[in-house]
Motif scaffolding. Structure first.
Motif, PDB file in Angstrom:
ATOM      1  N   ALA A 164     -79.514  97.501  61.081  1.00 18.64           N
ATOM      2  CA  ALA A 164     -80.946  96.858  61.398  1.00 18.64           C
ATOM      3  C   ALA A 164     -81.758  97.135  60.313  1.00 18.64           C
ATOM      4  N   CYS A 165     -82.958  96.151  60.130  1.00 18.89           N
ATOM      5  CA  CYS A 165     -84.132  96.301  59.039  1.00 18.89           C
ATOM      6  C   CYS A 165     -83.519  96.419  57.752  1.00 18.89           C
ATOM      7  N   THR A 166     -82.393  95.959  57.358  1.00 23.03           N
ATOM      8  CA  THR A 166     -81.996  95.642  55.818  1.00 23.03           C
ATOM      9  C   THR A 166     -81.577  94.273  55.898  1.00 23.03           C
ATOM     10  N   PRO A 167     -81.244  93.717  54.634  1.00 26.02           N
ATOM     11  CA  PRO A 167     -81.067  92.295  54.736  1.00 26.02           C
ATOM     12  C   PRO A 167     -79.901  91.782  55.263  1.00 26.02           C
ATOM     13  N   LEU A 168     -78.922  92.893  55.189  1.00 28.25           N
ATOM     14  CA  LEU A 168     -77.749  92.528  55.988  1.00 28.25           C
ATOM     15  C   LEU A 168     -77.360  92.525  57.435  1.00 28.25           C
ATOM     16  N   GLN A 169     -78.749  92.994  57.925  1.00 30.52           N
ATOM     17  CA  GLN A 169     -78.750  92.722  59.402  1.00 30.52           C
ATOM     18  C   GLN A 169     -78.375  91.196  59.660  1.00 30.52           C
ATOM     19  N   TYR A 170     -78.613  90.440  59.027  1.00 28.03           N
ATOM     20  CA  TYR A 170     -78.125  88.928  59.329  1.00 28.03           C
ATOM     21  C   TYR A 170     -76.762  88.629  58.869  1.00 28.03           C
ATOM     22  N   SER A 171     -76.059  89.666  58.668  1.00 30.64           N
ATOM     23  CA  SER A 171     -74.764  89.437  58.038  1.00 30.64           C
ATOM     24  C   SER A 171     -73.606  89.779  59.243  1.00 30.64           C
ATOM     25  N   GLU A 172     -72.401  88.913  59.499  1.00 32.44           N
ATOM     26  CA  GLU A 172     -71.292  89.470  60.302  1.00 32.44           C
ATOM     27  C   GLU A 172     -70.730  90.775  59.693  1.00 32.44           C
ATOM     28  N   MET A 173     -70.108  91.205  60.826  1.00 32.51           N
ATOM     29  CA  MET A 173     -69.093  92.375  60.330  1.00 32.51           C
ATOM     30  C   MET A 173     -67.791  91.885  60.285  1.00 32.51           C
TER      31      MET A 173
END
Ligand code: SF4
Length: 514
Positions: free
Chosen positions: A396-405
């Protein structure tokens, strides 16, 4: 266990608080934030503070008939006015719920009444309160010195539970699910204006507990913004603790049972008086340990001094051996500089611990994994190297919050590839537990269904995967928020806003296309 207490509970106080660490004693004793909160609360007139922690043997099978009591007076958690938790890691969420059950407190806040304690939660994980909303009365989002005291005073003067919650909802840094609104993470501007952070308790026998280091805080915040790092985006701007305060803390270390000072800071070597602090430790015969140190900020010429100060392990996080992956992660690495550090550390008899991240969505395994394994192998030829490999966990609250895992199967495939290429000693983070961290970090309130299933069932790593399969949730490791409007915790402002994070994410997306 016998302890030395710098802060004693005050019998007959108006407000009894039990600070609970949702993990083992070891974690509680070495967490400086816990000590800071303990001292702040104990300094408020009319407040008495006790502690509890969740013992490891309670993790495997939760026994609701077992009672969790405070360390100081043996009181069940249900007898306190406030039960406060310090949440450092997402995987401690089930332990927090265990503490509520074993403490005799109704699990869900809607079932609590005037006779039950207020459940208050703080710590870095509060930047997304949604998965814990059904269980927590009050979240405190920020640094304890910035406003916690004001909140406790509001509770002290409140007429009743409802009045306390209403008052808290209006205070900076507090989020009360019953009275939802926006909340800004609160920080202190000048660390020199706060009390020097000393510990509040220590085990008498540090030998047998394996706890040897006194946590000494050099600073907070980080000037860098690595795309995966929660601290880089939410911990506020970089602040150094004045050296006069650090000397006062070192005096306290000397008086304590500890013989080692653990330097706490996102990048300790950036402290302008770092060398002076090392010399002070040497003069006081205190050994030093360092957390992970940013490679590009560590001068190889400092290594002999670190070695002399007792640093035996140099912990570095190159993250990747691929230039493109590093660009995507926004964490540049000077490769020759790393190799020089590792070689010098080896020559000085230091062990080197290296951290790598694999499973970057969009990057083929050859680039993501093989390049890192080869860099690790190069390092292992220069020194005694231990390697730890973790999957990319979108937070959360990082640009990668929008990335799949990546799926657990794909992460495991990359682990095997790393093992084959590296051919050395390496440890891997459990992929299912890593995916659980992603789920809890950026999930919505519906994640609580998974959390409760994991709480009541055997909590083996497979339990998370089973619970995730049986409960569909809106945001999951496989299903990130579509955009800023889809972020469930957009009411918490802990760093750049979610539009800015999305803009950063889409600009990072260019990297794999090169
Ligand atoms: S990974 Fe380290 S250097 Fe990067 S933002 Fe986080 S704390 Fe700072």
């Amino acid at each position: 266990m016998r302890e030395l207490l710098a802060v004693e509970p005050s019998p007959g106080a108006d407000l009894r608080v039990c600070l609970t660490y949702p993990n083992e004693y070891r974690g509680m004793a070495s967490n400086l934030g816990f000590h800071i909160v303990h001292r702040i609360l104990a300094g408020i007139p009319g407040v008495s503070v006790e502690r509890s922690y969740v013992p490891t043997d309670a993790y495997k099978s939760l026994d609701p008939n077992r009672t969790l009591v405070s360390l100081e007076t043996g009181s069940p958690l249900s007898e306190f006015d406030i039960v406060g938790f310090s949440l450092q890691f997402e995987l401690d969420y089930p332990h927090m719920l265990e503490a509520l059950v074993m403490g005799g407190i109704p699990l869900r806040r809607e079932d609590r009444d005037e006779n039950d304690p207020l459940v208050l939660v703080g710590g870095p994980c509060t930047v997304n309160p949604k998965p814990l909303e059904p269980y927590v009365d009050v979240f405190y989002v920020g640094e304890a010195e910035a406003g916690l005291e004001e909140g406790i005073e509001a509770i002290l003067t409140a007429r009743d539970r409802r009045d306390a919650l209403e008052e808290l909802a209006d205070l900076p840094g507090f989020y009360v699910p019953e009275y939802p609104g926006t909340v800004d993470r609160v920080t202190v501007n000048n660390l020199g204006g706060t009390e020097p952070p000393k510990i509040a308790f220590a085990p008498e026998d540090t030998e047998h507990t394996g706890l040897r280091a006194y946590p000494v805080e050099l600073g907070r915040g980080c000037p860098y913004r690595c795309a995966f790092c929660l601290g880089g985006f939410t911990a506020g701007h970089m602040r150094h603790r004045p050296v006069e305060q650090l000397l006062e803390v070192l005096e306290d270390v000397e008086k304590s049972p500890y013989d080692r000072a653990a330097m706490i800071s996102p990048s300790p070597t950036l402290h302008p008086e770092f060398e002076e602090i090392l010399e002070e430790c040497l003069e006081r015969h205190l050994e030093v340990s360092l957390p992970s140190t940013r490679i590009n900020d560590l001068d190889p010429e400092l290594l002999p001094e670190l070695r002399e100060a007792g640093v035996r392990t140099l912990t570095l996080a190159p993250e990747s051996g691929s230039e493109d992956v590093l660009e995507f992660l926004n964490k540049p690495l000077h490769r020759d500089h790393l190799l020089e550090l590792v070689e010098d550390a080896g020559r000085l008899g230091m062990r080197v611990k290296l951290y790598f991240i694999v499973g970057i969505p969009g990057f083929p395994p050859e680039e993501d994994t093989v390049a890192s394994a080869r860099l690790a192998r190069e390092c292992a030829e220069l020194a005694d190297v231990r390697v730890s490999v973790n999957p990319l966990i979108p937070k959360a609250c990082t640009p990668l919050q929008y990335s799949e895992m990546l799926s657990a199967r794909e992460i495991n495939r990359r682990y095997r590839l790393f093992e084959r290429e590296f051919r050395g000693r390496v440890s891997f983070e459990d992929p299912e537990l890593a995916r659980a961290q992603c789920l809890l970090s950026r999930g919505d309130v519906d994640v609580s269904r998974i959390l409760e299933e994991v709480l009541w069932n055997a909590r083996s790593p497979g339990a998370w995967a089973r619970a995730m399969r049986s409960h569909g949730v809106s945001i999951s490791p496989d299903r990130p928020p579509d955009g800023p409007e889809d972020v469930p915790y957009d009411f918490v402002r802990a760093g750049p806003d979610h539009e800015e994070l999305y803009r950063l994410f889409t600009s990072l997306q260019c990297a794999p296309m090169k």
